[in-house]
Design an enzyme around this catalytic site. Structure first.
Site, PDB file in Angstrom:
ATOM      1  N   GLU A  46       0.883  -1.176   0.000  1.00 22.61           N
ATOM      2  CA  GLU A  46       0.000   0.000   0.000  1.00 22.61           C
ATOM      3  C   GLU A  46       0.914   1.216   0.000  1.00 22.61           C
ATOM      4  O   GLU A  46       1.450   1.591   1.038  1.00 22.61           O
ATOM      5  CB  GLU A  46      -0.897  -0.013   1.253  1.00 22.61           C
ATOM      6  CG  GLU A  46      -1.830  -1.211   1.336  1.00 22.61           C
ATOM      7  CD  GLU A  46      -3.017  -1.101   0.393  1.00 22.61           C
ATOM      8  OE1 GLU A  46      -3.325   0.025  -0.053  1.00 22.61           O
ATOM      9  OE2 GLU A  46      -3.635  -2.139   0.103  1.00 22.61           O
ATOM     10  N   CYS A  90      -2.115   9.554   2.464  1.00 23.28           N
ATOM     11  CA  CYS A  90      -1.663   8.920   1.215  1.00 23.28           C
ATOM     12  C   CYS A  90      -2.577   9.251   0.042  1.00 23.28           C
ATOM     13  O   CYS A  90      -2.127   9.312  -1.086  1.00 23.28           O
ATOM     14  CB  CYS A  90      -1.566   7.411   1.399  1.00 23.28           C
ATOM     15  SG  CYS A  90      -3.105   6.680   1.970  1.00 23.28           S
TER      16      CYS A  90
HETATM   17  P1  NAD Z   1       8.162   4.570   5.071  1.00 21.25           P
HETATM   18  O1  NAD Z   1       8.145   3.743   3.845  1.00 21.25           O
HETATM   19  O2  NAD Z   1       9.332   5.445   5.337  1.00 21.25           O
HETATM   20  O3  NAD Z   1       8.006   3.645   6.380  1.00 21.25           O
HETATM   21  C1  NAD Z   1       6.941   2.725   6.539  1.00 21.25           C
HETATM   22  C2  NAD Z   1       7.356   1.635   7.510  1.00 21.25           C
HETATM   23  O4  NAD Z   1       8.444   0.902   6.943  1.00 21.25           O
HETATM   24  C3  NAD Z   1       7.826   2.115   8.878  1.00 21.25           C
HETATM   25  O5  NAD Z   1       7.310   1.256   9.865  1.00 21.25           O
HETATM   26  C4  NAD Z   1       9.354   1.972   8.784  1.00 21.25           C
HETATM   27  O6  NAD Z   1       9.982   1.735  10.020  1.00 21.25           O
HETATM   28  C5  NAD Z   1       9.476   0.751   7.900  1.00 21.25           C
HETATM   29  N1  NAD Z   1      10.757   0.666   7.189  1.00 21.25           N
HETATM   30  C6  NAD Z   1      11.643   1.637   6.898  1.00 21.25           C
HETATM   31  N2  NAD Z   1      12.687   1.154   6.179  1.00 21.25           N
HETATM   32  C7  NAD Z   1      12.450  -0.162   6.018  1.00 21.25           C
HETATM   33  C8  NAD Z   1      13.135  -1.209   5.356  1.00 21.25           C
HETATM   34  N3  NAD Z   1      14.293  -1.002   4.719  1.00 21.25           N
HETATM   35  N4  NAD Z   1      12.582  -2.442   5.363  1.00 21.25           N
HETATM   36  C9  NAD Z   1      11.396  -2.666   5.974  1.00 21.25           C
HETATM   37  N5  NAD Z   1      10.695  -1.714   6.612  1.00 21.25           N
HETATM   38  C10 NAD Z   1      11.219  -0.476   6.649  1.00 21.25           C
HETATM   39  O7  NAD Z   1       6.803   5.409   5.008  1.00 21.25           O
HETATM   40  P2  NAD Z   1       6.300   6.542   5.994  1.00 21.25           P
HETATM   41  O8  NAD Z   1       7.159   7.746   5.859  1.00 21.25           O
HETATM   42  O9  NAD Z   1       6.104   5.981   7.363  1.00 21.25           O
HETATM   43  O10 NAD Z   1       4.851   6.834   5.372  1.00 21.25           O
HETATM   44  C11 NAD Z   1       4.645   7.726   4.319  1.00 21.25           C
HETATM   45  C12 NAD Z   1       4.444   7.007   3.014  1.00 21.25           C
HETATM   46  O11 NAD Z   1       3.460   5.997   3.156  1.00 21.25           O
HETATM   47  C13 NAD Z   1       3.941   7.909   1.912  1.00 21.25           C
HETATM   48  O12 NAD Z   1       4.555   7.566   0.699  1.00 21.25           O
HETATM   49  C14 NAD Z   1       2.457   7.579   1.847  1.00 21.25           C
HETATM   50  O13 NAD Z   1       1.826   7.865   0.631  1.00 21.25           O
HETATM   51  C15 NAD Z   1       2.476   6.126   2.131  1.00 21.25           C
HETATM   52  N6  NAD Z   1       1.206   5.698   2.647  1.00 21.25           N
HETATM   53  C16 NAD Z   1       0.431   4.884   1.893  1.00 21.25           C
HETATM   54  C17 NAD Z   1      -0.815   4.504   2.359  1.00 21.25           C
HETATM   55  C18 NAD Z   1      -1.717   3.601   1.584  1.00 21.25           C
HETATM   56  O14 NAD Z   1      -2.698   3.134   2.150  1.00 21.25           O
HETATM   57  N7  NAD Z   1      -1.450   3.311   0.327  1.00 21.25           N
HETATM   58  C19 NAD Z   1      -1.250   4.970   3.594  1.00 21.25           C
HETATM   59  C20 NAD Z   1      -0.426   5.808   4.319  1.00 21.25           C
HETATM   60  C21 NAD Z   1       0.814   6.166   3.851  1.00 21.25           C
END
Ligand code: NAD
Length: 475
Positions: free
Chosen positions: A215, A249
């Site tokens: 997502e 998002c």
């Molecule tokens: P992110 O990708 O930085 O982090 C998401 C999660 O991944 C966190 O728990 C983080 O600790 C973990 N993470 C970080 N590096 C990782 C790795 N190398 N391997 C595995 N896990 C890792 O995202 P964010 O900044 O927390 O959220 C913002 C983003 O999420 C935006 O792009 C937004 O559009 C998207 N988003 C999408 C939805 C949806 O439903 N499609 C909903 C909310 C946010």
């Protein structure tokens, strides 16, 4: 982090052993799991609101109630009402060649599911997928975001009180823990976050052939068609953009308006923003940006666009100084182009670039030439152009004549496509994502298999000719 990986592996093993020992849970057990999740959220609603506010420094409590608490409770309510029906095996028709056999699909829990969630809706995006996973009879391990530490710790406490670690376990920590977590041999890995990290998660999961749901985010357009009431469009776009200060998002990322109507759109935005947020700095309804790094990132995008010739219009009704408030004023950016990172990166803040288009086909073509968005919004009075947009653009979801609301329909699949993700959840679609659809064929004692076994001969050839030449649509 070998220790963390060992600890996680051991937890996963415990969950897997419990899953195998207990077998797939029946309806009563699933309802019990959903009840416990609901009680956990309801009884700690105020604590969740406080924790999220602490993490954001300012987060509208009303927005927390609607987007985190209400949406999760609604998802649980619907799952509870329908899971009995979703679980039922489904009869499928059997090809004439295999009569009188019987075909059906049974929906089995996958086993142990991993969920990685982001910070922007730290409760909803952790617990909504969990609703689908538990309804489908799985064990769950959750890795919430490190950017909302108070909420993530509270999730660990609350879920630890409501569930045994063999049922639901929470592992807190940052990217390192996320990396180790995504390399575990889950039966399914559900990730919500950015496309960059999503790609890393998919690569880690691929090593164990773990199927993923991603997502992700992206740039969701809001397209206003000629003749549509500008005040109404601006009200919806401002609402969708400024909810959680644009850290959503599916927030409209940029707007496209008919040529010649930019000025009236900007005026409408000014008055709609002023009526929703007469002030910003001390206004508890207007949410702050999650941290300094994200605020600086958003400001950099705007400054870069301005340096390249864009016009920046700040919508700051009380003309306050926002320094030290953690907030960014609603901002419109005009005269933008694709050379600006503002038009290439997901903004994820209260900044709205506005573009003009001459023809609908030009606007559609712009959307088509860019990565497939998570959401698309269009505003129009006539069906024909709206149908054209719906048919010719590919996005995760659409709301027509408003913003955000398709995500709140639990009966609709929610998910992205292409750069904005893969797979869906919510309601029945979540249940299916976390279930294995197993094909089962029941053979009868009397059957026609003797006709299609060696030694092949005349009867086999006649039967094949009949089956191949017969008219379709008879099964
Ligand atoms: P992110 O990708 O930085 O982090 C998401 C999660 O991944 C966190 O728990 C983080 O600790 C973990 N993470 C970080 N590096 C990782 C790795 N190398 N391997 C595995 N896990 C890792 O995202 P964010 O900044 O927390 O959220 C913002 C983003 O999420 C935006 O792009 C937004 O559009 C998207 N988003 C999408 C939805 C949806 O439903 N499609 C909903 C909310 C946010």
């Amino acid at each position: 982090m070998p220790d963390d990986t060992d600890r996680m592996n051991e937890l996963l093993e415990r969950q897997r052993r419990a899953f195998l020992k207990d077998g797939p849970p029946g309806l009563k057990k699933r309802l019990d799991l959903l009840d416990r999740l609901e009680n956990a959220v309801r009884s700690r609603q105020d604590d969740f609101c406080k924790a999220i506010s602490a993490d954001f420094s300012v987060r509208s409590e009303h927005e927390t109630v609607v987007a985190e608490i209400f949406l999760v409770i609604e998802a649980i309510r619907q799952a509870r009402a329908k899971v009995g029906k979703w679980m039922r095996p489904a009869r499928r028709c059997t090809s004439m060649a295999f009569f009188p056999g019987k075909s059906m699909v049974m929906y089995q829990p996958l086993g142990c599911v991993g969920i990685i969630s982001p910070w922007n809706y730290p409760v909803q995006l952790a617990l909504s997928p969990m609703v689908g996973a538990l309804a489908a009879g799985n064990r769950v391990m959750l890795k919430p975001s490190e950017l909302t530490p108070a909420t993530s710790d509270l999730l660990a406490t609350v879920l630890g009180e409501a569930f045994a670690a063999e049922e639901v376990a929470v592992l807190t920590g940052g990217a390192e823990i996320g990396r180790a977590f995504s390399s575990l041999p889950f039966d399914h890995l559900f990730f919500t976050g950015s496309p960059n990290v999503g790609s890393l998660v998919m690569q880690a999961a691929a090593k164990n052939l773990v199927p993923v749901t991603l997502e992700l985010g992206g740039k969701s357009p809001a397209l206003v068609l000629p003749g549509f009431d500008m005040d109404r469009a601006a009200l919806s776009i401002a609402t969708g953009k400024l909810f959680n200060a644009g850290q959503t998002c599916i927030a409209p990322d940029y707007a496209m308006v008919p040529a010649g109507s930019v000025a009236s759109f900007v005026e409408s935005m000014k008055s709609q923003v002023a009526s929703m947020y007469p002030s910003l700095a001390g206004n508890p309804d207007y949410t702050a940006i999650i941290n300094d790094a994200h605020r600086e990132r958003i400001n950099r995008l705007v400054d870069d666009a301005a340096a390249k010739g864009a016009r920046v219009v700040r919508l700051n009704p009380a003309e306050e100084n926002l320094a030290g408030s953690g907030k960014i004023a609603p901002t419109i950016v005009l005269d933008v182009d694709d050379d600006m990172p503002l038009m290439r990166e997901e903004i994820f803040g209260p900044v709205l670039p506005v573009m003009e288009y001459d023809t609908l086909d030009e606007a559609i073509s712009y959307v088509q030439r860019h990565p497939r968005p998570l959401a698309l919004y269009c505003f129009g009075n006539d069906n024909a152009p709206i149908d054209r947009i719906l048919n010719l653009t590919v996005s995760g979801g659409v709301t027509v004549n408003d913003t955000l609301l398709h995500v709140a329909q639990e009966s609709l699949p929610f998910g992205g496509v292409g750069n904005s993700g893969m797979g869906t959840y919510h309601g029945e679609d979540g249940f299916r994502t976390f279930s294995h659809a197993k094909s089962v064929f029941f053979q009868r004692r009397l059957n026609g298999m003797s006709l299609i076994r060696p030694p092949y001969g005349h009867r086999f050839n006649r039967l094949m000719r009949f089956l191949i030449d017969r008219k379709v649509g008879k099964d």
